[in-house]
Structure formats: structure tokens, C-alpha cells
Write a protein that holds these residues in place. Structure first.
Motif, mmCIF file in Angstrom:
data_model
loop_
_atom_site.group_PDB
_atom_site.id
_atom_site.type_symbol
_atom_site.label_atom_id
_atom_site.label_comp_id
_atom_site.label_asym_id
_atom_site.label_seq_id
_atom_site.Cartn_x
_atom_site.Cartn_y
_atom_site.Cartn_z
ATOM 1 N N CYS A 1 0.747 -1.334 0.088
ATOM 2 C CA CYS A 1 -0.019 0.174 0.016
ATOM 3 C C CYS A 1 0.772 1.217 -0.098
ATOM 4 O O CYS A 1 1.835 1.404 0.702
ATOM 5 N N LEU A 2 0.502 2.243 -1.050
ATOM 6 C CA LEU A 2 1.386 3.404 -1.011
ATOM 7 C C LEU A 2 0.901 4.452 -0.209
ATOM 8 O O LEU A 2 1.346 5.659 -0.210
ATOM 9 N N SER A 3 -0.322 4.300 0.656
ATOM 10 C CA SER A 3 -1.238 5.365 1.232
ATOM 11 C C SER A 3 -1.316 6.525 0.093
ATOM 12 O O SER A 3 -1.347 7.751 0.558
ATOM 13 N N CYS A 4 -1.913 6.199 -0.875
ATOM 14 C CA CYS A 4 -2.013 7.281 -2.008
ATOM 15 C C CYS A 4 -3.396 7.701 -1.716
ATOM 16 O O CYS A 4 -3.681 8.971 -2.446
ATOM 17 N N THR A 5 -4.345 7.265 -1.018
ATOM 18 C CA THR A 5 -5.796 7.624 -0.826
ATOM 19 C C THR A 5 -6.625 7.332 -1.853
ATOM 20 O O THR A 5 -7.885 7.470 -1.679
ATOM 21 N N ASN A 6 -6.375 6.855 -2.921
ATOM 22 C CA ASN A 6 -7.122 6.438 -4.133
ATOM 23 C C ASN A 6 -8.450 5.491 -3.774
ATOM 24 O O ASN A 6 -9.498 5.994 -4.187
ATOM 25 N N CYS A 7 -8.008 4.758 -2.933
ATOM 26 C CA CYS A 7 -9.396 3.771 -2.537
ATOM 27 C C CYS A 7 -10.725 4.714 -1.881
ATOM 28 O O CYS A 7 -11.661 4.534 -2.172
ATOM 29 N N TYR B 1 -4.020 1.247 6.798
ATOM 30 C CA TYR B 1 -4.673 0.275 6.093
ATOM 31 C C TYR B 1 -5.547 -0.539 6.777
ATOM 32 O O TYR B 1 -6.797 -0.830 6.485
ATOM 33 N N PHE C 1 -5.886 7.770 4.977
ATOM 34 C CA PHE C 1 -4.847 7.119 4.625
ATOM 35 C C PHE C 1 -3.299 8.139 4.814
ATOM 36 O O PHE C 1 -2.317 7.954 4.811
ATOM 37 N N CYS D 1 -6.767 1.063 -6.950
ATOM 38 C CA CYS D 1 -5.540 0.912 -6.393
ATOM 39 C C CYS D 1 -4.616 0.824 -7.342
ATOM 40 O O CYS D 1 -4.308 -0.288 -8.275
ATOM 41 N N PRO D 2 -3.371 1.454 -7.238
ATOM 42 C CA PRO D 2 -2.486 1.718 -8.358
ATOM 43 C C PRO D 2 -1.414 0.372 -8.049
ATOM 44 O O PRO D 2 -1.001 -0.215 -9.230
ATOM 45 N N THR D 3 -1.538 -0.343 -6.945
ATOM 46 C CA THR D 3 -0.883 -1.617 -6.690
ATOM 47 C C THR D 3 -1.603 -2.734 -6.755
ATOM 48 O O THR D 3 -1.176 -3.991 -6.476
ATOM 49 N N ILE E 1 -4.167 -3.657 -4.873
ATOM 50 C CA ILE E 1 -4.647 -4.364 -3.685
ATOM 51 C C ILE E 1 -6.394 -4.801 -3.805
ATOM 52 O O ILE E 1 -7.131 -3.935 -3.954
HETATM 53 S S1 SF4 Z 1 -5.659 2.667 -3.345
HETATM 54 FE FE1 SF4 Z 1 -4.200 1.011 -2.886
HETATM 55 S S2 SF4 Z 1 -2.136 1.796 -2.526
HETATM 56 FE FE2 SF4 Z 1 -3.696 3.637 -2.467
HETATM 57 S S3 SF4 Z 1 -4.156 3.825 -0.221
HETATM 58 FE FE3 SF4 Z 1 -5.843 2.451 -1.036
HETATM 59 S S4 SF4 Z 1 -4.975 0.350 -0.785
HETATM 60 FE FE4 SF4 Z 1 -3.272 1.914 -0.392
#
Ligand code: SF4
Ligand code: FAD
Ligand code: SF4
Ligand code: FES
Lengths: 357, 271
Positions: free
Chosen positions: A254-260, A313, A293, A343-345, A347
Motif C-alpha cells: 500500500c502506497l497510502s495514496c488515498t485512491n481507494c 490500512y 490514509f 488501487c495503483p498496486t 490491492i
Molecule cells: S488505493 Fe491502494 S495503495 Fe492507495 S491507499 Fe488505497 S489500498 Fe493503499
């Protein structure tokens, strides 16, 4: 409930516009389906489909001529129920003025069953609270909701597990099921004002073949659901699993990017900001979307209650699927799959929950 | 009215109580202050800077709120710098309260660490007002240094009214003759009947865990110990999400929470 068949959506869109609604529906922008103002059915994404997977979203060509052949788009109704930024208070000359940003009459076309469930969740947060928000109530009343029953669920959807779809059963003014051969729309009425609008557009009574065809669309959508979650007892086992080794594993991705949290139709967290104009005379306080996040979300006494990505998370996932019940008497997740797609990665909450259990 | 709209209040008086802390008394521009219960807080707004939760430490004779604010960051600093006659915004009172009457007939231990005494002051006032209803009352105050003690004159008054007041400091000066060190050390020594004792605790989280833990070790039921928990708060009315502690939204379900409930939550790191 009255069930009718429309040959085209144009008269409906026209009628809503003449009733004073801005009609907002799915359109194709930036290679994604986005909610934007439409003036006729020609603005809808005909023949467009999508492929959604963890961390991936692609538009494809879908069934010929079908207008709703794709799943949840990055836009949900949240933008309309909880604007990303809203001014709350204006101060000048030593007085606090409450700012009413108004409640635009918007008809949202193409709201999916999961999104209706998400609106019901937000209703509990903002209208059903001990401190109800009158502006939210006005915005909600001004929103005319036209649901579309999903025919082609996305690869990341799991509304069946969450008990929210794929068929819209409540909370709409009108609910549409798009049928083919011949192309037509089965329309159910869910409110008095919905019935009044339908009564003013050319329609015919639904025949039993129409109703069966629509039932088949929803049945097939349920069968083709991309993902699933075992929610049995989740309110108890998920918080109890706070020391699961899986949290370390997911935190490493998780990048803590806040997208989710931004794409999630129920995430409601916000913060408040002050802006003073250049003359120093007028200050405005506004509320904007925030995310659990971010590090400063939990800042307290010079430290952070959740300083690690792991804790953030864990907070998000546990809140969505478990502690939301304690706070609002419902799940915070409606199974729309957006957080998985965006989620860019890549998850995947359904996979994380299966591993944590 | 929108739950986020502050009511205009005027700073009626401002009194520095130590280097970084002031006592403000606040009165509404119009009407009367809404009633409050011990442990409740308001959201106080400094124009153009921001809004923060501050416990209500008491009611003034004119009916205003007494609030004790320590300058630690942008908003608290701005509020500490206000002057008599300045306008601030106030929302509330919000949150759960300490149930002082429920301790009737029992011994009472009040344990305050640092600024925690600001939140507990209305508790002690209530106990003193109805002194006869309670058994032994002990007030244990932990503070950094003798100079940083809050409400020193009231501590004397409470002692005269029949409260066993004990103060311990982290950093004594050469005049200090009292105890040094942790609040828990004093809890070990004071006299109460554990089976019929209520505990009211407020201070930094480590101090509260230690103090409540010590009370439990001496036999006080965790359900009879209540603490005031602190989390970031942006709204106070259950809409911003910032104040979560596991299942709790501390602005609605707290800040005052029973130790029975809080112990499990505080035991999880970074919850
Ligand atoms: S979108 Fe994915 S990477 Fe970004 S905060 Fe949510 S779980 Fe983490
Ligand atoms: C229910 C409740 C009751 C309370 N009662 C009282 C009371 O009676 N009296 C009282 O004084 N306080 C009380 N507090 C605490 C008070 O609300 C906080 O001190 C206040 O919110 C701090 O806000 P601020 O803007 O002044 O500081 P902030 O700017 O929020 O800073 C707080 C701390 O974080 C540090 N900090 C600031 N920015 C950052 C950053 N970007 N990164 C890292 N660290 C940073 C600061 O140096 C400071 O130590 C109470 C809190 C709660 C929840
Ligand atoms: S948590 Fe994910 S799947 Fe559930 S409602 Fe939010 S975005 Fe949709
Ligand atoms: S302070 Fe905003 S939800 Fe509690």
C-alpha cells in the motif's frame, strides 16, 4: 409498482430537463466512463464495455448499441450527495454567516444498485445522525435517482456478497433495465415523482416477456459476479484479527495514496479549511474530502495515532467491513469494487479479507 | 442550523495560568450558554486559523464557560493570544460526560495528569458541592513542575472542603517538598475501599493506562473507572471520521469512556 417499457430514453431525458433537472449520466471522457451532463441519449456510451481488474481499468467495445454495458465507473453519486468541497461558513464584520450552497436539481441516470446502497449509507451518516445536516437533506431531496440494473458486472464487483445488488430494489425514483432484441427499456417506478415523470413520456405497459427478460438480465449478472467475500461474522472476527501478519504484507504494497477512499462511494471523512481573502476582511470555512490514509488525519498531541502505513490500512479495511456496523448499523462497503480497480498496486479487499480470516 | 456553524462568543476574560496556558472565559454574543455536563467539550474556532476541541472546565458566575487552553499548535496558540472582547466561534457542548452522581455512597479517586485537570475540574466541583454524598475523596494531580500546576488556589480550597489532594511533580524545584514521580506511585498509597470506589481519570494516554491499571490492580472494577480519551477531532458531531478509536467515534461515544471498554482498545498499538 408500475412497470412500463420505453422504446427510447430521449423522451424521459427531455421530460426531466423540462421539469428543471440537469440530467447527469455516463459519458466517455479520458478513456473512462465519467458522470457528466447529457442532453440526449446520444451522449451515452453506446456499444462501450469495460474490463476491470485489480489496478486496471480499460474501455472495450461492448454489445452493439447497448448504452449501459459496463460496470461501476470511477465516479459515484458521492460527488452529488457530499460535494468534494463545500463552503460552510463565511465571516465578515464579526458575524458568522451560514453559507447555503443550494441543492441543484440533478437527475442522475445510470446509478447502480451498489451506488443506491452507498447513498443509503451516507443517509445514515449525514441525515440519520444525532446532529443531522439540513444541507445534505436538501441535496438528497433535489437528487432524482434513475437506477440502471447491471447487465455486465465488472471483474472487481462483489455486490452479491454484500447484499446490495445487482438488481436495484429500493431507494430510486426510477429503475431501468436495458433489454435487447428489440432494444428497449423496462422501467420500474420507485417514487411518486418518478411515476409522474414516466406518466408524461410515451410508454406501454410491460408484458410478461419484458419482465422475464429483465429478471434474466439481473440473474445472469449475479451469476457472472467477479468476486466474493465471506461476510459471516465479519464484524467480530476482523477487529479481533488486529495482529494478523497479513497487515504487514498488505502494508508493504500500500502506497497510502488515498485512491481507494476517494473512489469509494461511502467513504465520508472530511476536514475543514479556512481561507481568508486578500483584504483580510472575509474568511470562508470549507469542508473537503479527507482520507484516513494521510498521516496528519490522526495527528494528536504532537504525534500520530496511526503513524504507520500498516495502521492506516488496517483502520480503513476494519472500518469499512466491521466497525462501521458499530457506528452506523450497516456495512461501510457495498461491494462496488472501485477500490480494487483504482488501487495503483492492485490491492484487492476481497483477497485481503480472505487471507486475514 | 447546520451542525458545523459556530455561534459567536466573546472572550470575557483572559488569564495566563502558566507560561503556555491561559484561562479564557467565553460568553455568547446572544442568549445563554447551553448547559454542559462534566467531561463535555466545545469546538472553539479561532477566525481564519481553525477549530479545536477544548474541555469545559467550569461555568463563570455570569454563566459563561471557563476553558483552559494550552498553546501547542496553530489554533491553540491563536486562542491563547486572544484578548478580552475578541470574537471566537463555539459549537457544542458535545460528547459523553462523567457520571459523578453514580459514585454516590462510594469512595472516589480522581487522577489528573497535566492538562487533564482542566477536564476533571467540573467533576471535583460536583463532588465538593455534594461532599456529604461521597465517602473518601482523593484527588491526585501529576504535573511537570511546581510552576505548571493548574488552579493552585482551588486545590487548597478543595483540600479544605474535605478532599485529600495530593500533587506529584516530574521536575521538582528546590522549594518542592512533595512527592516526585508518577501518579501511580500515589495511587499505591492512598486509602479507599476498592470494592466501592469510582475512578475518574484524565491525562496523557500513558498516564491514564498506568493510573487505571493501578486502580484495577488494587481491586477497583474496570467498569467503575472512566477516562477521557483524546483523538484528532475536526467536527465533534460524527461526520469527519477523525476521532475514531476502533468502533468508537470519540466525539459521540466519548470522550468519556469506561476503562472496561477502553482498556482493550488502548491495548492495540496504533488503533
Ligand atoms: S488505493 Fe491502494 S495503495 Fe492507495 S491507499 Fe488505497 S489500498 Fe493503499
Ligand atoms: C475531547 C478533547 C478535549 C480537550 N480539551 C483540551 C483542553 O481543555 N485544553 C487544551 O489545551 N487542550 C485540550 N484538548 C487538546 C486540544 O484539542 C489540542 O491541543 C488541539 O487540537 C491542538 O490544535 P492546534 O491547532 O493548536 O495544534 P496542531 O497544529 O494541531 O498541533 C498539535 C501538535 O502537533 C504538532 N504538529 C503540528 N503540525 C504538525 C505536523 N504537520 N506534523 C507533525 N506534528 C505537528 C504541534 O507541534 C503540536 O504539538 C482536548 C482534546 C480533546 C479531543
Ligand atoms: S470499500 Fe471498495 S468495494 Fe467497498 S464500497 Fe468502498 S470502493 Fe466499493
Ligand atoms: S470529531 Fe468528527 S467524527 Fe468525531
Amino acid at each position: 409498482m408500475d412497470v412500463v417499457v420505453l422504446e427510447s430514453l430521449d423522451p424521459l431525458i427531455e421530460e426531466l430537463r423540462s421539469a428543471g433537472y440537469t440530467v447527469v449520466g455516463p459519458t466517455v471522457q479520458d478513456r473512462a466512463v465519467r458522470m457528466a451532463e447529457i442532453s440526449s441519449a446520444a451522449d451515452l456510451p453506446a456499444g462501450v464495455g469495460d474490463v476491470q481488474d485489480p489496478g486496471s481499468y480499460r474501455l472495450t467495445s461492448g454489445a452493439d448499441g447497448m448504452l449501459f454495458g459496463y460496470a461501476a465507473s470511477p465516479d459515484s453519486a458521492k460527488r452529488f450527495t457530499q460535494p468534494p468541497r463545500q463552503t460552510l461558513v463565511r465571516m465578515r464584520d464579526g458575524a458568522f454567516e451560514e453559507v447555503d450552497e443550494g441543492a441543484p436539481r440533478v437527475a442522475l441516470l445510470g446509478v447502480r444498485a451498489c451506488d443506491l446502497a452507498a447513498i443509503a449509507v451516507q443517509d445514515r451518516v449525514f441525515a440519520g445522525s444525532r446532529h443531522p445536516d439540513p444541507a445534505y437533506r436538501r441535496r438528497r431531496e433535489a437528487l432524482f435517482l434513475i437506477a440502471v440494473n447491471c447487465a455486465v458486472p465488472g471483474g472487481t464487483c462483489f455486490c452479491v456478497s454484500m447484499g446490495t445488488g445487482p438488481k436495484a430494489t429500493a431507494g430510486f425514483d426510477l429503475a431501468v433495465t436495458e433489454l435487447d432484441a428489440p432494444h428497449r427499456f423496462l422501467v420500474e417506478t420507485g417514487s411518486e415523482r418518478g411515476g409522474e415523470i414516466v406518466a408524461r413520456v410515451p410508454h406501454r405497459r410491460a408484458a410478461s416477456e419484458d419482465v422475464h427478460a429483465a429478471d434474466e438480465v439481473s440473474r445472469m449478472a449475479a451469476v457472472r459476479m467477479g468476486r466474493q467475500v465471506d461476510t459471516d461474522g465479519i464484524q467480530h472476527w476482523l477487529p479481533a484479527a488486529h495482529d494478523s501478519p497479513r497487515w504487514t504484507d498488505v502494508a508493504s504494497r500500500c502506497l497510502s495514496c488515498t485512491n481507494c477512499t476517494m473512489v469509494c462511494p461511502t467513504c465520508f471523512c472530511s476536514t475543514v479549511e479556512d481561507v481568508t481573502d486578500l483584504t483580510g476582511q472575509v474568511t470562508e470555512r470549507s469542508e473537503r474530502w479527507d482520507s484516513c490514509f494521510t498521516l496528519d488525519f490522526s495527528e494528536v498531541s504532537g504525534t500520530h495515532a496511526r503513524g504507520s502505513g500498516l495502521a492506516r490500512y488496517r483502520q480503513w479495511l476494519t472500518h469499512k467491513f466491521a466497525t462501521w456496523y458499530d457506528q452506523f448499523g450497516t456495512s461501510g462497503c457495498v461491494g462496488c469494487g472501485r477500490c480494487i480497480t483504482w488501487c495503483p498496486t492492485g490491492i484487492d479487499v476481497t483477497e485481503e479479507l480472505a487471507c486475514i480470516r | 442550523m447546520h451542525p458545523m456553524t459556530p455561534a459567536p462568543f466573546l472572550v470575557r476574560s483572559r488569564r495566563p495560568v502558566r507560561a503556555d496556558t491561559v484561562n479564557l472565559t467565553l460568553e455568547p454574543v446572544e442568549g445563554a450558554c447551553p448547559p454542559f455536563l462534566p467531561g463535555q467539550f466545545t469546538m472553539i474556532y479561532a477566525r481564519g486559523v481553525g477549530e479545536i476541541p477544548i474541555s469545559i472546565s467550569g461555568r463563570t458566575r455570569a454563566g459563561g464557560y471557563l476553558q483552559t487552553i494550552r498553546a501547542v499548535g496553530a489554533v491553540s496558540r491563536a486562542l491563547c493570544r486572544t484578548r478580552r472582547g475578541d470574537l471566537v466561534g463555539v459549537r457544542g457542548p458535545y460528547g459523553t460526560a462523567w457520571d459523578v452522581p453514580a459514585a454516590s455512597g462510594m469512595d472516589v479517586v480522581v487522577a489528573a495528569g497535566g492538562l487533564g485537570l482542566a477536564a476533571l475540574r467540573p467533576v471535583v466541583q460536583e463532588l465538593v458541592r455534594h461532599r456529604a454524598r461521597y465517602g473518601r475523596i482523593s484527588l491526585i494531580v501529576g504535573t511537570r513542575a511546581p510552576m505548571t500546576l493548574l488552579y493552585p488556589r482551588e486545590l487548597d480550597r478543595w483540600a479544605r472542603a474535605g478532599v485529600d489532594v495530593q500533587v506529584t511533580v516530574d521536575h521538582p524545584d528546590h522549594e518542592w517538598k512533595g512527592p516526585i514521580g508518577l501518579v501511580t506511585k500515589l495511587i499505591e498509597r492512598i486509602v479507599f475501599e476498592p470494592r466501592r470506589t469510582a475512578g475518574f481519570v484524565c491525562g496523557p494516554e500513558v498516564m491514564m493506562r498506568a493510573a487505571a491499571g493501578e486502580l484495577v490492580r488494587r481491586g477497583v472494577a474496570a467498569s467503575r473507572i472512566t477516562l477521557s480519551l483524546e483523538r484528532n477531532m475536526k467536527c465533534g458531531v460524527g461526520r469527519c471520521g477523525h476521532c475514531q478509536l476502533g468502533p468508537l467515534l470519540l466525539c459521540l461515544d466519548g470522550p468519556v469512556v469506561s476503562y472496561e471498554r477502553a482498556a482493550r482498545l488502548m491495548a492495540v498499538p496504533e488503533l
